[in-house]
Enzyme design. Structure first.
Site, PDB file in Angstrom:
ATOM      1  N   GLU A   1     -16.617  10.121 111.456  1.00 51.82           N
ATOM      2  CA  GLU A   1     -17.413  11.192 112.070  1.00 51.82           C
ATOM      3  C   GLU A   1     -16.664  12.513 111.962  1.00 51.82           C
ATOM      4  O   GLU A   1     -15.490  12.587 112.271  1.00 51.82           O
ATOM      5  CB  GLU A   1     -17.681  10.829 113.545  1.00 51.82           C
TER       6      GLU A   1
ATOM      7  N   LYS B   1     -11.092  10.987 106.088  1.00 55.96           N
ATOM      8  CA  LYS B   1     -11.146  11.503 107.469  1.00 55.96           C
ATOM      9  C   LYS B   1      -9.784  12.068 107.885  1.00 55.96           C
ATOM     10  O   LYS B   1      -9.693  13.185 108.402  1.00 55.96           O
ATOM     11  CB  LYS B   1     -11.578  10.373 108.411  1.00 55.96           C
TER      12      LYS B   1
ATOM     13  N   CYS C   1      -7.904  14.865 118.394  1.00 56.64           N
ATOM     14  CA  CYS C   1      -7.861  14.377 117.009  1.00 56.64           C
ATOM     15  C   CYS C   1      -6.717  14.896 116.147  1.00 56.64           C
ATOM     16  O   CYS C   1      -6.021  14.096 115.524  1.00 56.64           O
ATOM     17  CB  CYS C   1      -9.184  14.707 116.319  1.00 56.64           C
TER      18      CYS C   1
HETATM   19  N1  LIG Z   1     -13.744  13.333 119.960  1.00 58.22           N
HETATM   20  C1  LIG Z   1     -14.078  13.774 118.758  1.00 58.22           C
HETATM   21  O1  LIG Z   1     -14.462  14.923 118.594  1.00 58.22           O
HETATM   22  C2  LIG Z   1     -14.000  12.864 117.563  1.00 58.22           C
HETATM   23  C3  LIG Z   1     -14.608  13.267 116.369  1.00 58.22           C
HETATM   24  C4  LIG Z   1     -14.550  12.430 115.260  1.00 58.22           C
HETATM   25  C5  LIG Z   1     -13.926  11.185 115.357  1.00 58.22           C
HETATM   26  N2  LIG Z   1     -13.354  10.805 116.522  1.00 58.22           N
HETATM   27  C6  LIG Z   1     -12.778   9.450 116.592  1.00 58.22           C
HETATM   28  O2  LIG Z   1     -13.746   8.604 117.234  1.00 58.22           O
HETATM   29  C7  LIG Z   1     -13.099   7.607 118.037  1.00 58.22           C
HETATM   30  C8  LIG Z   1     -13.596   7.708 119.463  1.00 58.22           C
HETATM   31  O3  LIG Z   1     -13.256   8.966 119.986  1.00 58.22           O
HETATM   32  P1  LIG Z   1     -13.862   9.508 121.351  1.00 58.22           P
HETATM   33  O4  LIG Z   1     -13.399  10.913 121.499  1.00 58.22           O
HETATM   34  O5  LIG Z   1     -15.317   9.216 121.404  1.00 58.22           O
HETATM   35  O6  LIG Z   1     -13.088   8.555 122.408  1.00 58.22           O
HETATM   36  P2  LIG Z   1     -13.421   8.317 123.928  1.00 58.22           P
HETATM   37  O7  LIG Z   1     -12.174   7.902 124.583  1.00 58.22           O
HETATM   38  O8  LIG Z   1     -14.202   9.479 124.479  1.00 58.22           O
HETATM   39  O9  LIG Z   1     -14.439   7.064 123.915  1.00 58.22           O
HETATM   40  C9  LIG Z   1     -14.083   5.768 123.563  1.00 58.22           C
HETATM   41  C10 LIG Z   1     -14.774   4.798 124.500  1.00 58.22           C
HETATM   42  O10 LIG Z   1     -14.563   3.469 124.022  1.00 58.22           O
HETATM   43  C11 LIG Z   1     -14.510   2.602 125.147  1.00 58.22           C
HETATM   44  N3  LIG Z   1     -13.897   1.333 124.794  1.00 58.22           N
HETATM   45  C12 LIG Z   1     -12.610   1.067 124.421  1.00 58.22           C
HETATM   46  N4  LIG Z   1     -12.447  -0.227 124.127  1.00 58.22           N
HETATM   47  C13 LIG Z   1     -13.647  -0.824 124.325  1.00 58.22           C
HETATM   48  C14 LIG Z   1     -14.113  -2.159 124.177  1.00 58.22           C
HETATM   49  N5  LIG Z   1     -13.296  -3.129 123.756  1.00 58.22           N
HETATM   50  N6  LIG Z   1     -15.400  -2.422 124.464  1.00 58.22           N
HETATM   51  C15 LIG Z   1     -16.234  -1.438 124.884  1.00 58.22           C
HETATM   52  N7  LIG Z   1     -15.858  -0.157 125.022  1.00 58.22           N
HETATM   53  C16 LIG Z   1     -14.577   0.145 124.751  1.00 58.22           C
HETATM   54  C17 LIG Z   1     -13.716   3.401 126.173  1.00 58.22           C
HETATM   55  O11 LIG Z   1     -13.959   2.909 127.474  1.00 58.22           O
HETATM   56  C18 LIG Z   1     -14.246   4.825 125.942  1.00 58.22           C
HETATM   57  O12 LIG Z   1     -15.292   5.159 126.832  1.00 58.22           O
HETATM   58  C19 LIG Z   1     -11.596   7.862 117.866  1.00 58.22           C
HETATM   59  O13 LIG Z   1     -11.122   7.043 116.830  1.00 58.22           O
HETATM   60  C20 LIG Z   1     -11.540   9.318 117.438  1.00 58.22           C
HETATM   61  O14 LIG Z   1     -10.384   9.599 116.664  1.00 58.22           O
HETATM   62  C21 LIG Z   1     -13.395  11.598 117.634  1.00 58.22           C
HETATM   63  O1  LIG Z   2      -9.364  28.804 113.569  1.00 57.94           O
HETATM   64  C1  LIG Z   2      -9.130  27.958 114.440  1.00 57.94           C
HETATM   65  C2  LIG Z   2      -9.882  26.777 114.589  1.00 57.94           C
HETATM   66  C3  LIG Z   2      -9.527  25.875 115.586  1.00 57.94           C
HETATM   67  N1  LIG Z   2      -8.486  26.131 116.408  1.00 57.94           N
HETATM   68  C4  LIG Z   2      -8.118  25.163 117.450  1.00 57.94           C
HETATM   69  O2  LIG Z   2      -8.025  23.884 116.857  1.00 57.94           O
HETATM   70  C5  LIG Z   2      -8.396  22.873 117.789  1.00 57.94           C
HETATM   71  C6  LIG Z   2      -9.442  21.939 117.201  1.00 57.94           C
HETATM   72  O3  LIG Z   2     -10.656  22.628 117.066  1.00 57.94           O
HETATM   73  P1  LIG Z   2     -11.924  21.999 116.328  1.00 57.94           P
HETATM   74  O4  LIG Z   2     -11.509  21.448 115.048  1.00 57.94           O
HETATM   75  O5  LIG Z   2     -12.985  23.022 116.318  1.00 57.94           O
HETATM   76  O6  LIG Z   2     -12.389  20.869 117.375  1.00 57.94           O
HETATM   77  P2  LIG Z   2     -12.278  19.257 117.347  1.00 57.94           P
HETATM   78  O7  LIG Z   2     -13.347  18.769 118.254  1.00 57.94           O
HETATM   79  O8  LIG Z   2     -10.876  18.850 117.611  1.00 57.94           O
HETATM   80  O9  LIG Z   2     -12.708  18.827 115.863  1.00 57.94           O
HETATM   81  C7  LIG Z   2     -11.777  18.424 114.875  1.00 57.94           C
HETATM   82  O10 LIG Z   2     -11.431  17.063 115.051  1.00 57.94           O
HETATM   83  C8  LIG Z   2     -12.569  16.177 115.033  1.00 57.94           C
HETATM   84  C9  LIG Z   2     -12.047  14.799 115.375  1.00 57.94           C
HETATM   85  O11 LIG Z   2     -11.520  14.131 114.294  1.00 57.94           O
HETATM   86  C10 LIG Z   2     -13.233  16.248 113.663  1.00 57.94           C
HETATM   87  O12 LIG Z   2     -14.353  15.382 113.630  1.00 57.94           O
HETATM   88  C11 LIG Z   2     -13.672  17.687 113.403  1.00 57.94           C
HETATM   89  O13 LIG Z   2     -14.232  17.787 112.093  1.00 57.94           O
HETATM   90  C12 LIG Z   2     -12.456  18.603 113.513  1.00 57.94           C
HETATM   91  O14 LIG Z   2     -12.847  19.974 113.372  1.00 57.94           O
HETATM   92  C13 LIG Z   2      -8.851  23.621 119.041  1.00 57.94           C
HETATM   93  O15 LIG Z   2      -7.824  23.652 119.995  1.00 57.94           O
HETATM   94  C14 LIG Z   2      -9.160  25.004 118.531  1.00 57.94           C
HETATM   95  O16 LIG Z   2      -9.030  25.989 119.530  1.00 57.94           O
HETATM   96  C15 LIG Z   2      -7.737  27.287 116.266  1.00 57.94           C
HETATM   97  O17 LIG Z   2      -6.792  27.527 117.005  1.00 57.94           O
HETATM   98  N2  LIG Z   2      -8.084  28.176 115.281  1.00 57.94           N
END
Ligand SMILES: NC(=O)c1ccc[n+]([C@@H]2O[C@H](COP(=O)([O-])OP(=O)(O)OC[C@H]3O[C@@H](n4cnc5c(N)ncnc54)[C@H](O)[C@@H]3O)[C@@H](O)[C@H]2O)c1
Ligand SMILES: O=c1ccn([C@@H]2O[C@H](COP(=O)(O)OP(=O)(O)O[C@H]3O[C@H](CO)[C@@H](O)[C@H](O)[C@H]3O)[C@@H](O)[C@H]2O)c(=O)[nH]1
Length: 464
Positions: A162, A222, A278
């Site tokens: 994602e 990723k 992340c």
């Molecule tokens: N947060 C982001 O913006 C983002 C974006 C892209 C990818 N990711 C990736 O996606 C994954 C999830 O991230 P997130 O931010 O949603 O995490 P999160 O902690 O918000 O959510 C994960 C959820 O999974 C649940 N969980 C854990 N083990 C479980 C199990 N065995 N059965 C059922 N539920 C269970 C937890 O209770 C929790 O609510 C990570 O690998 C992260 O790196 C996060």
């Molecule tokens: O020019 C910039 C852009 C971002 N940031 C900082 O960088 C961090 C991350 O920002 P951003 O990437 O926008 O948010 P995330 O939700 O952490 O998203 C990143 O991490 C996710 C989890 O993997 C990915 O899915 C996304 O594509 C990737 O952008 C934050 O503290 C921002 O303030 C800066 O300081 N300067």
């Protein structure tokens, strides 16, 4: 093959919004998001949709439309696995805090638990989708657990990382730059599974933006994407420090280099350093993977991105102390913003936590205002660091819900999150209520330096 029932394990920042959009765009598919966290699931099911556990612009409207129709939130993980033909694994994969790889490798224990539970419950063939961010070659481990502990049914494993960013999750999901699907391209069953997932996205994403690759490329893309994005932030932050010594202005540099189409204008905003759940976790994981293959130069190259980021957070805090005549002991410092970026209530790895911790070590008195982060979250973030006792954190840090109250009798103000509402505040009245000289540290380049100086502030801006 047409998918009828989807299960997503993990109702967090990714599972919740992603499944809400998939359900909204696929009314013919039942989507059940499950989690072991009962409180979180109860919040997703709250009658008042504004109380869902994640703050994301536009998310409550999408949930409202699909919830109860073809989008369900539940703690009954087994039932949802049993019913599903496609299972997304979207659980957390944090940095390991123990054992081999401590502080670097991704902790895959939640992923493994999911695989074992799926293997135990599944009575018919299923497509397993890696939605969590995982080290390259995790699909191999998943397949081994599923095939060796399962009931003899067939599992196809896909990687579908994602790319949404928090604060713009709904926008990113509705209009993604690309959707990436990795699978076993060498077998008929593998290609069929990939097509089934392509069909889910093709309901709203143009075909040419749905990219299919082999599973290892998808997993590694990723980590590569996050490493490149974070590297840009560290690169611009490195230049911001040089600007402060030379009279160059980092905003002017960002604009000048961003107009080069080979560089592009995005992710060139100098800041107090990147935060979020992340970037740091995924780069540390990448470094660990490189080291595990003996690729020390590759590991060192990416480690510098983290070193630079830690330096940027620290030097901002140091600047505050130095400017306040080398001591902040007993001085009230008002922090504006605690979230790691605007438009989210997520505080994981927020630079604000580290700046506050540094100032607390210098015995400052901290007052925090953030429009979306709860008081308990702020204390919990500080307690997690383990630098001082809970009682001390509660004694030294006050959380207020009024941005004007935060500054009364303060020696300094620091902006740590770029919430747009901070631009609209009556800074004149805030200045009037502060102790003099009134210091201002803008870690997000949010305000106009000249205007703030005209109001009377001693104004420091990153990169100027
Ligand atoms: N947060 C982001 O913006 C983002 C974006 C892209 C990818 N990711 C990736 O996606 C994954 C999830 O991230 P997130 O931010 O949603 O995490 P999160 O902690 O918000 O959510 C994960 C959820 O999974 C649940 N969980 C854990 N083990 C479980 C199990 N065995 N059965 C059922 N539920 C269970 C937890 O209770 C929790 O609510 C990570 O690998 C992260 O790196 C996060
Ligand atoms: O020019 C910039 C852009 C971002 N940031 C900082 O960088 C961090 C991350 O920002 P951003 O990437 O926008 O948010 P995330 O939700 O952490 O998203 C990143 O991490 C996710 C989890 O993997 C990915 O899915 C996304 O594509 C990737 O952008 C934050 O503290 C921002 O303030 C800066 O300081 N300067």
């Amino acid at each position: 093959m047409k998918i009828k029932n989807i299960c997503c394990i993990g109702a967090g920042y990714v599972g919740g919004p992603t499944m809400a959009v998939i359900a909204q765009k696929n009314p013919h598919i039942n989507v059940t998001v499950v989690d072991i966290n009962e409180k979180r699931i109860a919040a997703w099911n709250d009658e008042d949709v504004e109380n869902i556990p994640i703050y994301e612009p536009g998310l409550s409207a999408v949930v409202k439309e699909a919830r109860g129709t073809n989008l369900f939130f539940s703690t009954d993980v087994d039932a949802a696995i049993d019913k599903a033909d496609m299972i997304f694994i979207s659980v957390n994969t944090p940095t390991k805090t123990y054992g081999v790889g401590k502080g670097m490798a991704a902790d895959l224990k939640y992923i493994e638990l999911c695989a074992r539970q799926i293997a135990e419950v599944a009575k018919d063939n299923k497509i397993i989708v890696e939605k969590s961010t995982l080290p390259v070659r995790t699909a191999e481990a998943l397949k081994s657990i599923l095939d060796n502990t399962g009931n003899g049914v067939n599992f196809q494993i896909l990687s579908n990382p994602e790319f949404l960013a928090e604060g713009t999750a709904v926008e990113d999901l509705l209009d993604p730059d690309r959707v990436l699907i990795g699978g076993n391209v060498n077998t008929e069953a593998g290609r069929e599974a990939m097509q089934a997932l392509v069909d889910v996205y093709a309901q709203w994403v143009p075909q040419e933006q749905i990219l299919t690759t082999n599973v290892w490329s998808s997993e590694l893309s990723k980590l590569t994407a996050n490493a490149f994005l974070a590297q840009r932030v560290s690169s611009i932050n490195a230049m911001s420090e040089l600007c402060e010594h030379t009279g160059a202005d980092i905003n002017e540099i960002s604009k000048a280099i961003g107009m080069d189409s080979r560089i592009g204008p995005k992710f060139l905003q100098a800041s107090i350093g990147f935060g979020g759940s992340c970037f740091q976790k995924d780069i540390l994981n990448l470094i660990y993977i490189a080291k595990s293959y003996g690729l020390n130069e590759v590991a060192d190259y990416w480690e510098q991105v983290i070193i630079m980021n830690n330096h940027q957070k620290r030097r901002f805090a140091e600047k505050i102390v130095k400017t306040l005549f080398n001591t902040v002991s007993g001085k009230k410092i008002a922090l504006f913003g605690w979230a790691f970026k605007k438009d989210t209530n997520d505080t994981r790895e927020s630079a604000a936590i580290y700046v506050a911790d540094y100032l607390l070590n210098e015995q400052a008195e901290i007052v925090v205002y953030d429009p979306k982060v709860s008081e308990e979250q702020i204390y919990s973030d500080l307690n997690y660091l383990g630098t001082r006792s809970e009682q001390e954190n509660r004694k030294l840090v006050t959380v207020v819900r009024d941005p004007y109250q935060v500054c009364e009798e303060a020696h300094a103000v620091a902006i740590l999150t770029e919430w747009v509402e901070f631009k609209e505040l009556n800074w004149q009245s805030i200045y009037d209520n502060m102790l003099k000289p009134a210091f201002f540290f803008d870690g997000r380049k949010l305000l106009n330096k000249r205007k703030m100086e005209d109001l009377g502030f001693n104004f420091y801006m990153i990169g100027e």
